[in-house]
Design a protein around this motif. Structure first.
Motif, PDB file in Angstrom:
ATOM      1  N   GLU A 162      -3.555  14.124  -4.233  1.00 42.77           N
ATOM      2  CA  GLU A 162      -3.862  14.106  -5.708  1.00 42.77           C
ATOM      3  C   GLU A 162      -4.380  16.635  -5.559  1.00 42.77           C
ATOM      4  O   GLU A 162      -4.625  16.452  -5.060  1.00 42.77           O
ATOM      5  N   ARG A 163      -3.740  16.188  -6.298  1.00 38.78           N
ATOM      6  CA  ARG A 163      -4.096  17.629  -6.760  1.00 38.78           C
ATOM      7  C   ARG A 163      -4.791  17.896  -7.942  1.00 38.78           C
ATOM      8  O   ARG A 163      -4.516  17.515  -9.460  1.00 38.78           O
ATOM      9  N   GLY A 164      -5.780  19.277  -7.851  1.00 33.17           N
ATOM     10  CA  GLY A 164      -6.348  19.850  -8.808  1.00 33.17           C
ATOM     11  C   GLY A 164      -5.452  20.009  -9.682  1.00 33.17           C
ATOM     12  O   GLY A 164      -4.498  20.972  -9.863  1.00 33.17           O
ATOM     13  N   ALA A 165      -6.054  21.079 -10.840  1.00 37.04           N
ATOM     14  CA  ALA A 165      -5.413  21.931 -12.090  1.00 37.04           C
ATOM     15  C   ALA A 165      -4.633  23.064 -11.261  1.00 37.04           C
ATOM     16  O   ALA A 165      -3.733  23.274 -12.113  1.00 37.04           O
ATOM     17  N   THR A 166      -5.569  23.453 -10.694  1.00 36.55           N
ATOM     18  CA  THR A 166      -4.637  25.107 -10.088  1.00 36.55           C
ATOM     19  C   THR A 166      -3.680  24.814  -8.721  1.00 36.55           C
ATOM     20  O   THR A 166      -3.465  25.939  -7.834  1.00 36.55           O
ATOM     21  N   GLY A 167      -3.504  23.756  -8.454  1.00 30.33           N
ATOM     22  CA  GLY A 167      -2.441  23.060  -7.540  1.00 30.33           C
ATOM     23  C   GLY A 167      -2.976  22.137  -5.799  1.00 30.33           C
ATOM     24  O   GLY A 167      -2.772  22.481  -4.721  1.00 30.33           O
ATOM     25  N   GLU A 168      -4.139  22.695  -5.828  1.00 32.27           N
ATOM     26  CA  GLU A 168      -5.263  23.064  -4.379  1.00 32.27           C
ATOM     27  C   GLU A 168      -4.782  20.980  -4.143  1.00 32.27           C
ATOM     28  O   GLU A 168      -4.663  20.750  -4.849  1.00 32.27           O
ATOM     29  N   ILE A 169      -4.477  20.980  -3.077  1.00 32.48           N
ATOM     30  CA  ILE A 169      -4.811  19.738  -2.683  1.00 32.48           C
ATOM     31  C   ILE A 169      -6.403  18.892  -3.241  1.00 32.48           C
ATOM     32  O   ILE A 169      -7.706  19.660  -1.879  1.00 32.48           O
ATOM     33  N   ILE A 170      -7.010  17.892  -3.753  1.00 30.99           N
ATOM     34  CA  ILE A 170      -7.988  17.143  -3.902  1.00 30.99           C
ATOM     35  C   ILE A 170      -8.546  16.281  -3.071  1.00 30.99           C
ATOM     36  O   ILE A 170      -9.660  15.613  -2.972  1.00 30.99           O
ATOM     37  N   GLY A 171      -6.983  15.190  -2.903  1.00 27.40           N
ATOM     38  CA  GLY A 171      -7.581  14.557  -2.091  1.00 27.40           C
ATOM     39  C   GLY A 171      -6.562  13.195  -1.814  1.00 27.40           C
ATOM     40  O   GLY A 171      -5.341  13.876  -1.927  1.00 27.40           O
ATOM     41  N   TYR A 172      -6.182  12.325  -1.409  1.00 30.52           N
ATOM     42  CA  TYR A 172      -5.134  11.326  -1.806  1.00 30.52           C
ATOM     43  C   TYR A 172      -5.079  10.011  -2.030  1.00 30.52           C
ATOM     44  O   TYR A 172      -6.669   9.067  -2.173  1.00 30.52           O
ATOM     45  N   VAL A 173      -4.214   9.295  -2.402  1.00 32.42           N
ATOM     46  CA  VAL A 173      -4.589   7.881  -2.942  1.00 32.42           C
ATOM     47  C   VAL A 173      -3.715   7.514  -2.001  1.00 32.42           C
ATOM     48  O   VAL A 173      -2.188   7.681  -2.379  1.00 32.42           O
ATOM     49  N   GLY A 174      -3.829   5.554  -1.564  1.00 31.45           N
ATOM     50  CA  GLY A 174      -2.709   4.743  -1.186  1.00 31.45           C
ATOM     51  C   GLY A 174      -2.832   3.215  -1.471  1.00 31.45           C
ATOM     52  O   GLY A 174      -4.028   3.020  -1.652  1.00 31.45           O
ATOM     53  N   THR A 175      -2.061   2.341  -0.656  1.00 26.52           N
ATOM     54  CA  THR A 175      -1.611   0.813  -1.031  1.00 26.52           C
ATOM     55  C   THR A 175      -1.732   1.315   0.544  1.00 26.52           C
ATOM     56  O   THR A 175      -1.027   1.767   1.133  1.00 26.52           O
ATOM     57  N   VAL A 176      -2.170  -0.071   1.146  1.00 30.95           N
ATOM     58  CA  VAL A 176      -1.875  -0.519   1.875  1.00 30.95           C
ATOM     59  C   VAL A 176      -1.717  -2.794   1.509  1.00 30.95           C
ATOM     60  O   VAL A 176      -2.465  -3.047   0.967  1.00 30.95           O
ATOM     61  N   THR A 177      -0.469  -2.407   2.325  1.00 33.24           N
ATOM     62  CA  THR A 177      -0.008  -4.070   1.550  1.00 33.24           C
ATOM     63  C   THR A 177       0.487  -4.738   3.255  1.00 33.24           C
ATOM     64  O   THR A 177       0.878  -4.463   4.147  1.00 33.24           O
ATOM     65  N   ASP A 178      -0.184  -6.452   3.003  1.00 32.99           N
ATOM     66  CA  ASP A 178      -0.066  -7.402   4.405  1.00 32.99           C
ATOM     67  C   ASP A 178       1.141  -7.301   4.388  1.00 32.99           C
ATOM     68  O   ASP A 178       1.939  -8.594   3.936  1.00 32.99           O
TER      69      ASP A 178
END
Length: 471
Positions: A429-445
């Motif tokens: 996930e990136r902010g308005a200026t392109g910097e990394i602000i975090g991650y979003v993800g999934t896990v599947t059994d």
């Protein structure tokens, strides 16, 4: 002889010799020029007073048809604008002097001792005092109007209330036939948005006006703040189209000041021409006085402030309404997202840029074997099988360095030792200026798939062992 100030003096005296003397005295004045209107009786004097309002009156106390005090009272009740009246008498009676002053005379002059210099100074002083009183009275009235308009600006809930109040106050003060406010459209056409008009004259409120004269020069001198005072529309050098427009509203004389709004964001140095404040005289031509123009300019400044405040308030209200709509839409989206994540068959998680867990849904907790409170921060690592933690950390770091999504099969192990295989993936996930602000993800059994793979591998091994046995 200087004639900078020329005054009209009405002389009411039944003695031709005295009238001739006083006319001669006034003509000797080196500071002013006088036009003297002579009357030998009160009746003639009152008629001249009614028809030609003078700047001052010299009134003899003794007249053939009535005494001076009676004539003075009739002048004061004539309904005309009052002018300074100086009482003349051959009697040095203090009682008569007191009565004359009490009834409104400006001064009291004794004929037997009157000199040319004394008469000229008395008339000049009376006129100057009267003019001073008139100026003070006008200033007080103007200030009252401006205070009223300023109060309406502070109290009014709508701009229309301010405009309606302004035209009504100005019309009453100037005794004009009509006062209106004309608002320009972007193409310099426009509409009359407020009006105060006397009965008997055309009602112009909401009239749409398309004036090619305005459209041709974008408002011309009005944009520069110029005021127009026209005493006679047929003797002012107006264009035919302008005259026809004024005739449409029965106008014979008009006074116009622009309503200019400062636009801080505009590229042009000139203010925005919002509209015009217009005074119409329809019954007759009219010579506009400087104090009338001054009042209209002051009112225009007050109204421009009100208009600017109203437009700013409208802009803020619009922006606030838009923000509220956006926030409401965002809340709906967030609620929809929360519902979807909670109902999702896969685990969903969110972390900050360094891996602190910010959110996990219920399905993630089921797969990882951790409650939400224990997954926050770096607690999520405790749910990963001890043997796979280094693998997950290495792949996560490698994916971040290569700027690619994280994808990996690994195991969770809960507190009871139960193992769950999962396929995890995450994106940046990136902010308005392109910097990394975090991650979003999934896990599947994928435990069922892994068990199937183990069973299939075991079946293959059994088949291979059987083939070797029968060779």
């Amino acid at each position: 002889m200087p004639t900078e100030n020329q005054y009209i003096v009405l002389l009411i005296d039944d003695s031709p010799d005295d009238r001739a003397t006083y006319c001669r005295y006034l003509q000797r004045d080196s500071s002013h020029a006088y036009r003297v209107l002579e009357a030998g009786s009160a009746a003639v004097g009152l008629d001249l007073y009614q028809r030609l309002l003078p700047d001052a009156v010299l009134l003899d106390y003794v007249l053939p048809d009535m005494d001076g005090l009676e004539c003075l009272a009739l002048m004061q009740s004539a309904g005309k604008q009052r002018v300074p009246i100086l009482m003349l008498t051959g009697q040095g009676d203090a009682t008569i002097a007191a009565q004359a002053i009490k009834r409104g005379a400006q001064d009291y002059l004794i004929k037997g001792t009157l000199t040319a210099d004394g008469l000229c100074k008395a008339v000049e002083h009376a006129i100057e005092q009267w003019q001073l009183q008139q100026r003070l009275q006008r200033q007080e009235q103007q200030q009252q109007i401006l205070n009223t308009i300023a109060l309406r600006i502070r109290q009014a809930l709508t701009l229309q209330t301010i405009l309606d109040t302004s035209v009504a106050e100005v019309r009453q003060y100037l005794s004009a036939d009509r006062v209106l406010i004309y608002q320009f459209a972007p193409d310099m056409s426009g509409q009359i948005v407020a009006e105060a008009v006397l009965p008997g004259w055309i009602d112009s409120l909401h009239a749409q006006i398309e004036d090619t004269c305005f459209q041709g020069n974008l408002g011309g001198d009005y944009r520069l703040g110029r005021t127009w005072a026209i005493a006679d529309i047929y003797d002012a050098g107006l264009t035919d189209c302008h005259i026809r427009l004024l005739e449409r509203f029965q106008v014979k004389a008009n006074l116009v000041v622009p309503l200019l709004i400062t636009d801080q964001d505009a590229a042009s140095a000139l203010p925005h021409l919002w509209g015009l404040l217009v005074v119409h005289q329809c019954s007759t031509t009219r010579h506009w006085q400087p104090f009338e123009t001054d009042l209209l300019n002051q009112v225009a400044v007050q109204m421009a402030i009100a208009i600017q405040q109203a437009e700013l308030s409208h802009q803020l209200q619009t922006e606030l309404a838009e923000r509220r709509r956006t926030e409401a839409s965002l809340r709906v989206s967030e609620q929809r997202y929360a519902t979807l994540t909670e109902m999702s068959p896969v685990g969903i998680f969110q972390t900050d840029a360094v891996g602190n867990c910010l959110y996990v849904n219920e399905r993630w907790c089921q797969i990882a074997g951790l409650p939400p409170a224990e997954a926050t921060g770096f607690g999520w690592i405790n749910g990963i099988h001890p043997a796979d933690r280094e693998l997950v950390s290495t792949e996560w770091y490698a994916a971040a360095q290569a700027n690619r999504p994280f994808r990996l099969e690994y195991r969770f192990q809960n507190a009871a030792g139960q193992i769950t295989w999962a396929f995890g993936q995450a994106a940046v996930e990136r902010g308005a200026t392109g910097e990394i602000i975090g991650y979003v993800g999934t896990v599947t059994d994928i435990s069922d798939r892994k068990q199937a793979e183990v069973a299939l591998n075991q079946l293959n091994r059994d088949l291979q062992a059987g083939e070797r046995k029968f060779r």
